[in-house]
Design a protein around this motif. Structure first.
Motif, mmCIF file in Angstrom:
data_model
loop_
_atom_site.group_PDB
_atom_site.id
_atom_site.type_symbol
_atom_site.label_atom_id
_atom_site.label_comp_id
_atom_site.label_asym_id
_atom_site.label_seq_id
_atom_site.Cartn_x
_atom_site.Cartn_y
_atom_site.Cartn_z
ATOM 1 N N ARG A 84 0.829 -1.202 0.000
ATOM 2 C CA ARG A 84 0.000 0.000 0.000
ATOM 3 C C ARG A 84 0.856 1.241 0.000
ATOM 4 N NH1 ARG A 84 -3.962 -0.692 4.629
ATOM 5 N NH2 ARG A 84 -4.678 1.364 3.902
ATOM 6 N N ASP A 85 0.260 2.307 -0.511
ATOM 7 C CA ASP A 85 0.871 3.631 -0.471
ATOM 8 C C ASP A 85 -0.158 4.547 0.154
ATOM 9 O OD1 ASP A 85 2.629 5.715 -2.892
ATOM 10 O OD2 ASP A 85 1.929 6.129 -0.872
ATOM 11 N N ASN A 86 -0.020 4.758 1.424
ATOM 12 C CA ASN A 86 -1.030 5.548 2.142
ATOM 13 C C ASN A 86 -1.031 7.016 1.727
ATOM 14 O OD1 ASN A 86 -2.081 3.367 3.512
ATOM 15 N ND2 ASN A 86 -0.871 3.707 5.366
ATOM 16 N N ALA A 87 0.050 7.464 1.155
ATOM 17 C CA ALA A 87 0.099 8.860 0.717
ATOM 18 C C ALA A 87 -0.899 9.124 -0.403
ATOM 19 C CB ALA A 87 1.509 9.210 0.252
ATOM 20 N N ILE A 88 -1.219 8.079 -1.168
ATOM 21 C CA ILE A 88 -2.170 8.239 -2.266
ATOM 22 C C ILE A 88 -3.380 7.317 -2.111
ATOM 23 C CG2 ILE A 88 -0.460 9.060 -3.910
ATOM 24 C CD1 ILE A 88 -0.372 6.237 -5.101
ATOM 25 N N ASN A 89 -3.568 6.820 -0.891
ATOM 26 C CA ASN A 89 -4.764 6.019 -0.592
ATOM 27 C C ASN A 89 -4.975 4.876 -1.580
ATOM 28 O OD1 ASN A 89 -5.695 7.456 1.746
ATOM 29 N ND2 ASN A 89 -6.343 9.103 0.365
ATOM 30 N N THR A 90 -3.927 4.142 -1.823
ATOM 31 C CA THR A 90 -3.993 3.053 -2.801
ATOM 32 C C THR A 90 -3.356 1.794 -2.238
ATOM 33 O OG1 THR A 90 -3.942 4.620 -4.634
ATOM 34 C CG2 THR A 90 -3.412 2.333 -5.140
#
Length: 128
Positions: free
Chosen positions: A76-82
């Motif tokens: 996951r990449d929480n910075a881009i909610n993905t």
């Protein structure tokens, strides 16, 4: 919070593909996807929806079904909610509609009913 799964398609056995689950909006409590645990599930034609992989909201804990362990990776990449599902060495039996889902309770991460929020699904077909 709304989820959108995408990235499916038609591939040959042995190929790789990455699915994405993009979160938008916020829950009633004001939280985005970055604060939710996320699971990937799949539903083959005519069969029930089964657990594939899950990841804690912090990204520091992941779990996989035995059928995909060693071939699939959830991240996951929480910075881009993905949230992503990298799928390698795809097999015919991976053919299914793939869904992402989100919830706060990781204890029963393999159970579909644990999850409150679901994406619309993206279809993967693996051919020989």
């Amino acid at each position: 919070v709304q989820l959108q799964a995408f990235g499916g398609g038609l591939v040959q056995a042995g190929a790789s593909l990455r699915l994405s689950c993009a979160g938008s909006g916020r829950s009633a409590s004001g939280l985005s996807l970055s604060r939710y645990d996320v699971g990937w599930f799949r539903q083959p034609p005519g069969k029930e929806r089964d657990f594939v992989a899950a990841i804690r909201w912090t990204g520091d804990s992941t779990d996989y079904s035995d059928s995909v362990k060693g071939r699939f990776t959830i991240s996951r990449d929480n910075a881009i909610n993905t949230v992503y599902l990298q799928m390698n060495n795809l097999k015919l039996e991976d053919t299914a509609v793939y869904y992402c889902a989100a919830d706060f309770d990781y204890r029963d991460y393999w159970k579909p009913r644990t999850y409150d929020y679901w994406g619309q699904g993206t279809e993967l077909t693996v051919s020989s």
